[in-house]
Design a protein around this motif. Structure first.
Motif, PDB file in Angstrom:
ATOM      1  N   LYS A  63       0.718  -1.188  -0.158  1.00 45.44           N
ATOM      2  CA  LYS A  63       0.478   0.171   0.194  1.00 45.44           C
ATOM      3  C   LYS A  63       0.985   0.990  -0.159  1.00 45.44           C
ATOM      4  N   PHE A  64       0.903   1.781  -1.092  1.00 46.38           N
ATOM      5  CA  PHE A  64       1.102   2.384  -1.074  1.00 46.38           C
ATOM      6  C   PHE A  64       1.174   4.222  -1.002  1.00 46.38           C
ATOM      7  N   SER A  65       1.628   5.250  -0.111  1.00 39.89           N
ATOM      8  CA  SER A  65       1.216   6.061   0.590  1.00 39.89           C
ATOM      9  C   SER A  65       1.292   7.246  -0.458  1.00 39.89           C
ATOM     10  N   ALA A  66       0.535   8.323  -0.152  1.00 43.07           N
ATOM     11  CA  ALA A  66       0.359   9.449  -1.459  1.00 43.07           C
ATOM     12  C   ALA A  66       1.308  10.189  -1.836  1.00 43.07           C
ATOM     13  N   ALA A  67       2.389  10.371  -0.517  1.00 40.44           N
ATOM     14  CA  ALA A  67       3.438  10.915  -0.897  1.00 40.44           C
ATOM     15  C   ALA A  67       4.756   9.576  -2.009  1.00 40.44           C
ATOM     16  N   GLN A  68       5.050   8.892  -1.941  1.00 39.32           N
ATOM     17  CA  GLN A  68       5.654   7.908  -2.079  1.00 39.32           C
ATOM     18  C   GLN A  68       4.872   7.665  -3.972  1.00 39.32           C
ATOM     19  N   LEU A  69       3.446   7.878  -3.783  1.00 44.21           N
ATOM     20  CA  LEU A  69       3.036   7.887  -5.249  1.00 44.21           C
ATOM     21  C   LEU A  69       2.985   8.975  -6.144  1.00 44.21           C
ATOM     22  N   GLN A  70       3.333  10.080  -5.403  1.00 50.32           N
ATOM     23  CA  GLN A  70       3.459  11.522  -6.094  1.00 50.32           C
ATOM     24  C   GLN A  70       4.986  11.434  -6.905  1.00 50.32           C
ATOM     25  N   GLU A  71       5.515  11.114  -5.669  1.00 50.23           N
ATOM     26  CA  GLU A  71       6.977  10.910  -6.425  1.00 50.23           C
ATOM     27  C   GLU A  71       7.201  10.252  -7.276  1.00 50.23           C
ATOM     28  N   LEU A  72       6.942   8.458  -6.818  1.00 49.98           N
ATOM     29  CA  LEU A  72       7.013   7.656  -8.516  1.00 49.98           C
ATOM     30  C   LEU A  72       6.480   8.031  -9.520  1.00 49.98           C
ATOM     31  N   LEU A  90      15.466   6.563  -5.796  1.00 45.74           N
ATOM     32  CA  LEU A  90      13.875   6.541  -5.075  1.00 45.74           C
ATOM     33  C   LEU A  90      13.333   6.089  -3.911  1.00 45.74           C
ATOM     34  N   ALA A  91      14.787   4.651  -4.240  1.00 50.67           N
ATOM     35  CA  ALA A  91      14.260   3.363  -3.358  1.00 50.67           C
ATOM     36  C   ALA A  91      14.327   4.201  -1.475  1.00 50.67           C
ATOM     37  N   ALA A  92      15.784   4.609  -1.530  1.00 50.80           N
ATOM     38  CA  ALA A  92      16.127   5.251  -0.428  1.00 50.80           C
ATOM     39  C   ALA A  92      15.469   6.491   0.008  1.00 50.80           C
ATOM     40  N   ALA A  93      14.994   6.555  -0.432  1.00 46.87           N
ATOM     41  CA  ALA A  93      14.201   8.492  -0.656  1.00 46.87           C
ATOM     42  C   ALA A  93      12.587   8.404  -0.367  1.00 46.87           C
ATOM     43  N   LEU A  94      12.185   6.957  -1.056  1.00 49.90           N
ATOM     44  CA  LEU A  94      10.732   6.629  -0.072  1.00 49.90           C
ATOM     45  C   LEU A  94      10.399   5.695   0.908  1.00 49.90           C
ATOM     46  N   ASN A  95      12.041   4.495   1.336  1.00 51.86           N
ATOM     47  CA  ASN A  95      11.828   3.946   1.992  1.00 51.86           C
ATOM     48  C   ASN A  95      11.134   2.145   1.411  1.00 51.86           C
ATOM     49  N   LEU A  96      11.323   2.492   0.109  1.00 50.36           N
ATOM     50  CA  LEU A  96      10.942   1.154  -0.486  1.00 50.36           C
ATOM     51  C   LEU A  96      12.151   0.639  -0.967  1.00 50.36           C
ATOM     52  N   GLN A 100      10.736  -3.187  -5.083  1.00 45.53           N
ATOM     53  CA  GLN A 100       9.228  -2.356  -5.211  1.00 45.53           C
ATOM     54  C   GLN A 100       9.162  -1.573  -6.220  1.00 45.53           C
ATOM     55  N   ILE A 101      10.050  -0.611  -6.927  1.00 42.20           N
ATOM     56  CA  ILE A 101      10.506   0.121  -7.483  1.00 42.20           C
ATOM     57  C   ILE A 101      10.670  -0.203  -8.971  1.00 42.20           C
ATOM     58  N   LYS A 102      11.148  -1.101  -9.321  1.00 44.99           N
ATOM     59  CA  LYS A 102      10.653  -1.929 -10.219  1.00 44.99           C
ATOM     60  C   LYS A 102       9.746  -1.998 -11.086  1.00 44.99           C
ATOM     61  N   THR A 103       8.658  -3.282 -10.106  1.00 46.98           N
ATOM     62  CA  THR A 103       7.614  -3.575 -10.050  1.00 46.98           C
ATOM     63  C   THR A 103       6.904  -2.210 -10.502  1.00 46.98           C
ATOM     64  N   TRP A 104       6.372  -1.264  -8.915  1.00 44.11           N
ATOM     65  CA  TRP A 104       5.737  -0.389 -10.067  1.00 44.11           C
ATOM     66  C   TRP A 104       6.095   0.691 -11.206  1.00 44.11           C
ATOM     67  N   PHE A 105       7.081   0.545 -11.989  1.00 44.04           N
ATOM     68  CA  PHE A 105       7.488   0.944 -12.654  1.00 44.04           C
ATOM     69  C   PHE A 105       7.004   0.351 -13.968  1.00 44.04           C
ATOM     70  N   GLN A 106       7.298  -1.352 -13.764  1.00 40.95           N
ATOM     71  CA  GLN A 106       6.733  -2.286 -15.427  1.00 40.95           C
ATOM     72  C   GLN A 106       4.813  -1.485 -14.930  1.00 40.95           C
ATOM     73  N   ASN A 107       4.432  -1.864 -14.053  1.00 46.16           N
ATOM     74  CA  ASN A 107       2.785  -2.210 -13.835  1.00 46.16           C
ATOM     75  C   ASN A 107       2.503  -0.547 -14.565  1.00 46.16           C
ATOM     76  N   ARG A 108       3.401   0.662 -14.037  1.00 46.33           N
ATOM     77  CA  ARG A 108       2.980   1.013 -14.281  1.00 46.33           C
ATOM     78  C   ARG A 108       3.566   1.640 -15.490  1.00 46.33           C
ATOM     79  N   ARG A 109       4.156   1.256 -16.706  1.00 49.51           N
ATOM     80  CA  ARG A 109       3.966   1.254 -18.251  1.00 49.51           C
ATOM     81  C   ARG A 109       3.095   0.397 -18.886  1.00 49.51           C
ATOM     82  N   MET A 110       3.020  -0.202 -17.711  1.00 44.13           N
ATOM     83  CA  MET A 110       1.846  -1.158 -18.571  1.00 44.13           C
ATOM     84  C   MET A 110       0.127  -0.554 -18.346  1.00 44.13           C
ATOM     85  N   LYS A 111      -0.029   0.096 -17.343  1.00 38.61           N
ATOM     86  CA  LYS A 111      -1.230   0.973 -17.500  1.00 38.61           C
ATOM     87  C   LYS A 111      -1.043   1.794 -18.283  1.00 38.61           C
TER      88      LYS A 111
END
Length: 120
Positions: A63-72, A90-96, A100-111
């Motif tokens: 469950k990503f926070s609003a701040a994490q999603l905004q930065e991603l 990003l991983a260090a800045a967002l505490n992920l 998780q960052i790689k997977t989020w980008f993969q999913n976001r590209r598919m979206k």
């Protein structure tokens, strides 16, 4: 040599010395049932399992926070494919995790791809 069933208790005692296997005790796996562990058993804090989810093994849905999603999203709009150094930053800045960052980008590209196809 005769094979005799043993228990977890016997194993823990035998590591301390001198325990003999008992023929009365059946073998039992650690943790009781031996089945898959639930997310609550894993103790993953900061992550919530998807409501009504199936029986897929592995890590519960993050469950990503609003701040994490905004930065991603900001990073995605700059560049759709993330490099190693940006992923680390990003991983260090967002505490992920970097995974998780790689997977989020993969999913976001598919979206993004689905939205582009729907727009046509």
């Amino acid at each position: 040599m005769e094979k005799v069933p043993f228990s977890v208790d016997w194993l823990s005692q035998s590591s301390r010395g001198g325990a003999q296997p008992s023929a009365r005790r059946p073998c039992s796996p650690p943790g009781g049932t031996g089945g898959p562990r639930s997310p609550a058993d894993r103790g993953d804090s900061g992550h919530e399992a998807e409501a009504g989810g199936g029986s897929a093994p592995g890590r519960p849905r993050t469950k990503f926070s609003a701040a994490q999603l905004q930065e991603l999203e900001r990073s995605f709009h700059e560049q759709r494919y993330i490099g190693t150094s940006e992923k680390r930053r990003l991983a260090a800045a967002l505490n992920l995790s970097q995974s998780q960052i790689k997977t989020w980008f993969q999913n976001r590209r598919m979206k993004f791809k689905r939205q582009a196809q729907d727009a046509r």
